[in-house]
Write a protein that holds these residues in place. Sequence first.
Motif, PDB file in Angstrom:
ATOM      1  N   UNK A 135       0.835  -1.194   0.000  1.00 59.64           N
ATOM      2  CA  UNK A 135       0.000   0.000   0.000  1.00 59.64           C
ATOM      3  C   UNK A 135       0.877   1.254   0.000  1.00 59.64           C
ATOM      4  N   UNK A 136       0.226   2.389   0.060  1.00 54.92           N
ATOM      5  CA  UNK A 136       0.949   3.668  -0.055  1.00 54.92           C
ATOM      6  C   UNK A 136       2.016   3.835   1.022  1.00 54.92           C
ATOM      7  N   UNK A 137       1.721   3.328   2.225  1.00 52.40           N
ATOM      8  CA  UNK A 137       2.670   3.487   3.319  1.00 52.40           C
ATOM      9  C   UNK A 137       3.738   2.396   3.332  1.00 52.40           C
ATOM     10  N   UNK A 138       3.724   1.523   2.339  1.00 50.47           N
ATOM     11  CA  UNK A 138       4.749   0.483   2.247  1.00 50.47           C
ATOM     12  C   UNK A 138       4.391  -0.808   2.947  1.00 50.47           C
ATOM     13  N   UNK A 139       3.217  -0.870   3.532  1.00 48.84           N
ATOM     14  CA  UNK A 139       2.789  -2.082   4.217  1.00 48.84           C
ATOM     15  C   UNK A 139       2.236  -3.093   3.226  1.00 48.84           C
ATOM     16  N   UNK A 140       2.092  -4.333   3.680  1.00 50.18           N
ATOM     17  CA  UNK A 140       1.551  -5.345   2.781  1.00 50.18           C
ATOM     18  C   UNK A 140       0.080  -5.083   2.458  1.00 50.18           C
ATOM     19  N   UNK A 141      -0.276  -5.310   1.246  1.00 53.05           N
ATOM     20  CA  UNK A 141      -1.627  -5.054   0.793  1.00 53.05           C
ATOM     21  C   UNK A 141      -1.994  -6.130  -0.212  1.00 53.05           C
ATOM     22  N   UNK A 142      -3.144  -6.686  -0.056  1.00 54.41           N
ATOM     23  CA  UNK A 142      -3.549  -7.693  -1.025  1.00 54.41           C
ATOM     24  C   UNK A 142      -4.923  -8.218  -0.718  1.00 54.41           C
ATOM     25  N   UNK A 143      -5.407  -9.073  -1.575  1.00 51.91           N
ATOM     26  CA  UNK A 143      -6.702  -9.668  -1.329  1.00 51.91           C
ATOM     27  C   UNK A 143      -6.838 -10.975  -2.106  1.00 51.91           C
ATOM     28  N   UNK A 144      -7.812 -11.744  -1.685  1.00 48.66           N
ATOM     29  CA  UNK A 144      -8.145 -12.994  -2.367  1.00 48.66           C
ATOM     30  C   UNK A 144      -9.590 -12.891  -2.779  1.00 48.66           C
ATOM     31  N   UNK A 145      -9.871 -13.365  -3.969  1.00 52.91           N
ATOM     32  CA  UNK A 145     -11.252 -13.264  -4.427  1.00 52.91           C
ATOM     33  C   UNK A 145     -11.578 -14.397  -5.383  1.00 52.91           C
ATOM     34  N   UNK A 146     -12.847 -14.569  -5.624  1.00 55.62           N
ATOM     35  CA  UNK A 146     -13.309 -15.483  -6.655  1.00 55.62           C
ATOM     36  C   UNK A 146     -14.256 -14.691  -7.539  1.00 55.62           C
ATOM     37  N   UNK A 147     -14.472 -15.165  -8.736  1.00 50.44           N
ATOM     38  CA  UNK A 147     -15.396 -14.474  -9.620  1.00 50.44           C
ATOM     39  C   UNK A 147     -16.740 -15.172  -9.558  1.00 50.44           C
ATOM     40  N   UNK A 148     -17.778 -14.412  -9.318  1.00 49.51           N
ATOM     41  CA  UNK A 148     -19.110 -14.978  -9.246  1.00 49.51           C
ATOM     42  C   UNK A 148     -19.573 -15.333 -10.658  1.00 49.51           C
ATOM     43  N   UNK A 149     -19.892 -16.601 -10.923  1.00 51.02           N
ATOM     44  CA  UNK A 149     -20.336 -16.976 -12.270  1.00 51.02           C
ATOM     45  C   UNK A 149     -21.724 -16.450 -12.592  1.00 51.02           C
ATOM     46  N   UNK A 150     -22.455 -16.066 -11.587  1.00 44.89           N
ATOM     47  CA  UNK A 150     -23.808 -15.571 -11.801  1.00 44.89           C
ATOM     48  C   UNK A 150     -23.835 -14.115 -12.262  1.00 44.89           C
ATOM     49  N   UNK A 151     -23.159 -13.249 -11.529  1.00 48.49           N
ATOM     50  CA  UNK A 151     -23.196 -11.830 -11.886  1.00 48.49           C
ATOM     51  C   UNK A 151     -21.856 -11.330 -12.420  1.00 48.49           C
ATOM     52  N   UNK A 152     -20.857 -12.233 -12.471  1.00 49.99           N
ATOM     53  CA  UNK A 152     -19.519 -11.903 -12.985  1.00 49.99           C
ATOM     54  C   UNK A 152     -18.757 -10.877 -12.163  1.00 49.99           C
ATOM     55  N   UNK A 153     -19.245 -10.620 -10.971  1.00 51.21           N
ATOM     56  CA  UNK A 153     -18.537  -9.661 -10.137  1.00 51.21           C
ATOM     57  C   UNK A 153     -17.524 -10.385  -9.277  1.00 51.21           C
ATOM     58  N   UNK A 154     -16.650  -9.617  -8.701  1.00 52.06           N
ATOM     59  CA  UNK A 154     -15.617 -10.146  -7.853  1.00 52.06           C
ATOM     60  C   UNK A 154     -16.128 -10.282  -6.428  1.00 52.06           C
ATOM     61  N   UNK A 155     -15.948 -11.439  -5.827  1.00 52.39           N
ATOM     62  CA  UNK A 155     -16.355 -11.641  -4.440  1.00 52.39           C
ATOM     63  C   UNK A 155     -15.095 -11.748  -3.606  1.00 52.39           C
ATOM     64  N   UNK A 156     -14.868 -10.759  -2.763  1.00 52.10           N
ATOM     65  CA  UNK A 156     -13.654 -10.748  -1.946  1.00 52.10           C
ATOM     66  C   UNK A 156     -13.802 -11.701  -0.763  1.00 52.10           C
ATOM     67  N   UNK A 157     -12.836 -12.585  -0.624  1.00 50.13           N
ATOM     68  CA  UNK A 157     -12.860 -13.543   0.468  1.00 50.13           C
ATOM     69  C   UNK A 157     -12.061 -13.029   1.653  1.00 50.13           C
ATOM     70  N   UNK A 158     -10.967 -12.384   1.335  1.00 47.08           N
ATOM     71  CA  UNK A 158     -10.037 -11.978   2.376  1.00 47.08           C
ATOM     72  C   UNK A 158      -9.241 -10.798   1.848  1.00 47.08           C
ATOM     73  N   UNK A 159      -8.985  -9.842   2.686  1.00 47.44           N
ATOM     74  CA  UNK A 159      -8.087  -8.769   2.290  1.00 47.44           C
ATOM     75  C   UNK A 159      -7.256  -8.380   3.478  1.00 47.44           C
ATOM     76  N   UNK A 160      -6.091  -7.879   3.235  1.00 47.09           N
ATOM     77  CA  UNK A 160      -5.183  -7.528   4.332  1.00 47.09           C
ATOM     78  C   UNK A 160      -4.403  -6.270   4.014  1.00 47.09           C
TER      79      UNK A 160
END
Length: 65
Positions: free
Chosen positions: A40-65
């Motif tokens: 991230x901007x302050x140099x800390x770890x940044x990320x996320x895990x997601x899956x793509x919803x096959x129904x609406x094609x949107x991203x479903x975030x499972x975890x972020x840090x």
Amino acid sequence: MVKVIKIKPAREVKKRCVCENCGATLEYVPADIKSYSGTDISGGPDGCEWINCPNCKKRVTLRSW
Ligand SMILES: [Zn+2]
């Protein structure tokens, strides 16, 4: 050497979640999870895990840090 003996995932590895966008209940396996990691901007770890919803094609975030 790793051998695939069954292509269908065992029940134990499957996980479920609800799409926050369309409300569909999704079942996924670890191989379906997409992830991003960076800093991230302050140099800390940044990320996320997601899956793509096959129904609406949107991203479903499972975890972020
Ligand atoms: Zn959805």
